[in-house]
Design an enzyme around this catalytic site. Structure first.
Site, PDB file in Angstrom:
ATOM      1  CD  GLN A   1      -2.513  -1.086   2.750  1.00 38.16           C
ATOM      2  OE1 GLN A   1      -3.712  -0.485   2.655  1.00 38.16           O
ATOM      3  NE2 GLN A   1      -2.134  -1.618   3.915  1.00 38.16           N
TER       4      GLN A   1
ATOM      5  CG  HIS B   1      -2.674   2.535  -2.009  1.00 33.52           C
ATOM      6  ND1 HIS B   1      -2.743   2.685  -0.434  1.00 33.52           N
ATOM      7  CD2 HIS B   1      -4.001   1.978  -2.201  1.00 33.52           C
ATOM      8  CE1 HIS B   1      -3.829   2.024  -0.165  1.00 33.52           C
ATOM      9  NE2 HIS B   1      -4.532   1.419  -1.183  1.00 33.52           N
TER      10      HIS B   1
ATOM     11  CB  SER C   1      -4.264   0.105  10.463  1.00 34.27           C
ATOM     12  OG  SER C   1      -4.717   0.723   9.148  1.00 34.27           O
TER      13      SER C   1
ATOM     14  CG  ASN D   1       0.350  -3.722  12.861  1.00 35.88           C
ATOM     15  OD1 ASN D   1       0.947  -3.438  11.685  1.00 35.88           O
ATOM     16  ND2 ASN D   1      -0.476  -3.013  13.492  1.00 35.88           N
TER      17      ASN D   1
HETATM   18  P1  NAD Z   1      -1.801   2.858   8.642  1.00 34.51           P
HETATM   19  O1  NAD Z   1      -1.002   3.997   8.825  1.00 34.51           O
HETATM   20  O2  NAD Z   1      -3.169   2.701   8.555  1.00 34.51           O
HETATM   21  O3  NAD Z   1      -1.115   1.519   9.654  1.00 34.51           O
HETATM   22  C1  NAD Z   1       0.313   1.203   9.941  1.00 34.51           C
HETATM   23  C2  NAD Z   1       0.118   0.153  10.907  1.00 34.51           C
HETATM   24  O4  NAD Z   1       1.713  -0.251  11.063  1.00 34.51           O
HETATM   25  C3  NAD Z   1      -0.433   0.681  12.403  1.00 34.51           C
HETATM   26  O5  NAD Z   1      -1.073  -0.352  12.869  1.00 34.51           O
HETATM   27  C4  NAD Z   1       0.956   0.792  13.343  1.00 34.51           C
HETATM   28  O6  NAD Z   1       0.594   0.420  14.407  1.00 34.51           O
HETATM   29  C5  NAD Z   1       1.817  -0.233  12.600  1.00 34.51           C
HETATM   30  N1  NAD Z   1       3.316   0.275  12.717  1.00 34.51           N
HETATM   31  C6  NAD Z   1       3.855   1.368  12.668  1.00 34.51           C
HETATM   32  N2  NAD Z   1       5.030   1.418  12.773  1.00 34.51           N
HETATM   33  C7  NAD Z   1       5.489  -0.043  12.823  1.00 34.51           C
HETATM   34  C8  NAD Z   1       6.717  -0.656  13.077  1.00 34.51           C
HETATM   35  N3  NAD Z   1       7.892  -0.342  13.226  1.00 34.51           N
HETATM   36  N4  NAD Z   1       6.454  -2.044  13.094  1.00 34.51           N
HETATM   37  C9  NAD Z   1       5.486  -2.728  13.142  1.00 34.51           C
HETATM   38  N5  NAD Z   1       4.255  -2.213  13.214  1.00 34.51           N
HETATM   39  C10 NAD Z   1       4.210  -0.908  12.960  1.00 34.51           C
HETATM   40  O7  NAD Z   1      -1.160   2.326   7.487  1.00 34.51           O
HETATM   41  P2  NAD Z   1      -1.717   1.312   5.968  1.00 34.51           P
HETATM   42  O8  NAD Z   1      -2.614   0.290   6.462  1.00 34.51           O
HETATM   43  O9  NAD Z   1      -0.361   1.268   5.178  1.00 34.51           O
HETATM   44  O10 NAD Z   1      -2.604   2.271   5.230  1.00 34.51           O
HETATM   45  C11 NAD Z   1      -2.353   3.726   5.048  1.00 34.51           C
HETATM   46  C12 NAD Z   1      -2.378   4.037   3.838  1.00 34.51           C
HETATM   47  O11 NAD Z   1      -1.434   5.184   4.006  1.00 34.51           O
HETATM   48  C13 NAD Z   1      -1.962   3.528   2.518  1.00 34.51           C
HETATM   49  O12 NAD Z   1      -2.960   3.593   1.773  1.00 34.51           O
HETATM   50  C14 NAD Z   1      -0.669   4.043   2.060  1.00 34.51           C
HETATM   51  O13 NAD Z   1      -0.693   4.238   0.655  1.00 34.51           O
HETATM   52  C15 NAD Z   1      -0.655   5.384   2.675  1.00 34.51           C
HETATM   53  N6  NAD Z   1       0.922   5.653   3.268  1.00 34.51           N
HETATM   54  C16 NAD Z   1       2.033   5.312   2.880  1.00 34.51           C
HETATM   55  C17 NAD Z   1       3.250   5.555   3.383  1.00 34.51           C
HETATM   56  C18 NAD Z   1       4.205   5.022   2.623  1.00 34.51           C
HETATM   57  O14 NAD Z   1       4.427   4.940   1.623  1.00 34.51           O
HETATM   58  N7  NAD Z   1       5.587   4.913   3.484  1.00 34.51           N
HETATM   59  C19 NAD Z   1       2.966   6.326   4.516  1.00 34.51           C
HETATM   60  C20 NAD Z   1       1.811   6.849   5.199  1.00 34.51           C
HETATM   61  C21 NAD Z   1       0.815   6.433   4.560  1.00 34.51           C
END
Ligand code: NAD
Ligand code: ZN
Length: 258
Positions: free
Chosen positions: A105, A123, A198, A222
């Site tokens: 994602q 995405h 998440s 997670n």
């Molecule tokens: P989310 O933000 O909804 O969930 C992230 C999950 O990861 C959370 O439950 C959190 O507790 C967990 N987490 C955070 N750091 C962690 C670690 N070090 N080890 C283990 N778990 C950890 O993210 P999602 O489910 O990917 O959905 C969010 C949307 O945000 C997606 O559509 C994505 O495109 C976008 N997004 C992308 C980026 C990126 O490209 N890096 C950054 C932010 C958001």
């Protein structure tokens, strides 16, 4: 989680990977937080500071310059970021032939930077942008130059229309090609690793359910509970940069002994 319990689960997951026929990984923003890119919904998530409506297609169409200001922040942090231990472990799993595909994602390109070859980006990506008029694609470097020369929003040098990011905004459809590949990969695997998501964003959150209903085992790694823990065969709560390299190191040892 107690140390002994955690170690036991890490070994169990490694064994499941070694015994699987096809392994798929579904990754979310949580795999990139240790590279310094904030997630959206985690404890230090972006939506704690920014109103999520900025990332809707409607907001972009009404305020392209303001959206671009926000987007430039995302691009800058992704471009400066380096793959962390979790990305590197996942690339190693692919290189030793124990991982078929990464469905992500994320839009940050860090799986590719770490060396994964088969990455399905649900995405889109921060690396490119496209003209809303003629469809011409531009690299971020080209768009950055267009912005420096002409300001916001960037306009296509070929036709003058507004250039938009190659990411999927809220209220937009996911790219059909990537989505089809992701569903195929989920149906064909017999083990799915869900890493740092998440599992609240649809339709990506359907993928573990699809894998499960086609007979696969599902493992969730997670930091905190997810919306779909109830379908998981194994759940490990912990930091991906610590847990995933340990799993892959056990896999390597088990494979070299067999
Ligand atoms: P989310 O933000 O909804 O969930 C992230 C999950 O990861 C959370 O439950 C959190 O507790 C967990 N987490 C955070 N750091 C962690 C670690 N070090 N080890 C283990 N778990 C950890 O993210 P999602 O489910 O990917 O959905 C969010 C949307 O945000 C997606 O559509 C994505 O495109 C976008 N997004 C992308 C980026 C990126 O490209 N890096 C950054 C932010 C958001
Ligand atoms: Zn154009």
């Amino acid at each position: 989680m107690e140390d002994a319990e955690l170690e036991g689960k890490i070994m169990e997951v490694a064994r499941m990977i070694v015994n699987a026929r096809r392994v798929a990984a579904l990754t979310g923003a949580g795999i990139s937080t240790e590279s310094g890119i904030p997630d959206f919904r985690g404890p230090a998530g972006l939506w704690k500071r920014v109103d999520p409506s900025i990332a809707t297609i409607d907001y972009f169409l009404e305020n392209p310059d303001k959206y671009w200001e926000f987007h430039i922040g995302l691009v800058s942090s992704a471009m400066a970021a380096r793959p962390n231990a979790a990305h590197i472990a996942l690339a190693e799993l692919e290189s030793i032939g124990r991982l078929d595909c990464v469905i992500t994602q994320n839009i940050d390109g860090l799986h590719q930077k770490a060396g994964n070859k088969n990455v399905i980006e649900l995405h889109g990506t921060l690396a490119t942008d496209r003209c809303m008029g003629c469809g011409k694609r531009y690299s971020w470097e080209e768009v950055n130059k267009i912005i420096k020369d002409g300001g916001l929003p960037p306009r296509c040098p070929a036709c003058g229309s507004i250039i938009r990011p190659d990411v999927v905004l809220f209220n937009e459809q996911l790219p059909a090609g990537a989505l089809n590949k992701a569903f195929r990969c989920s149906m064909e695997c017999d083990l799915m690793l869900v890493l740092g998501s998440s599992l609240t964003v649809m339709p990506a959150a359907y993928l573990p359910e699809t894998a499960k209903s086609h007979g696969a085992k599902v493992i969730i790694l997670n930091m905190e509970p997810t919306a779909m823990d109830y379908i998981a065969d194994v759940i490990i709560f912990g930091k991906l940069g610590e847990v995933l390299p340990k799993i892959v190191s056990y896999v390597r040892k088990m494979v070299s002994k067999s």
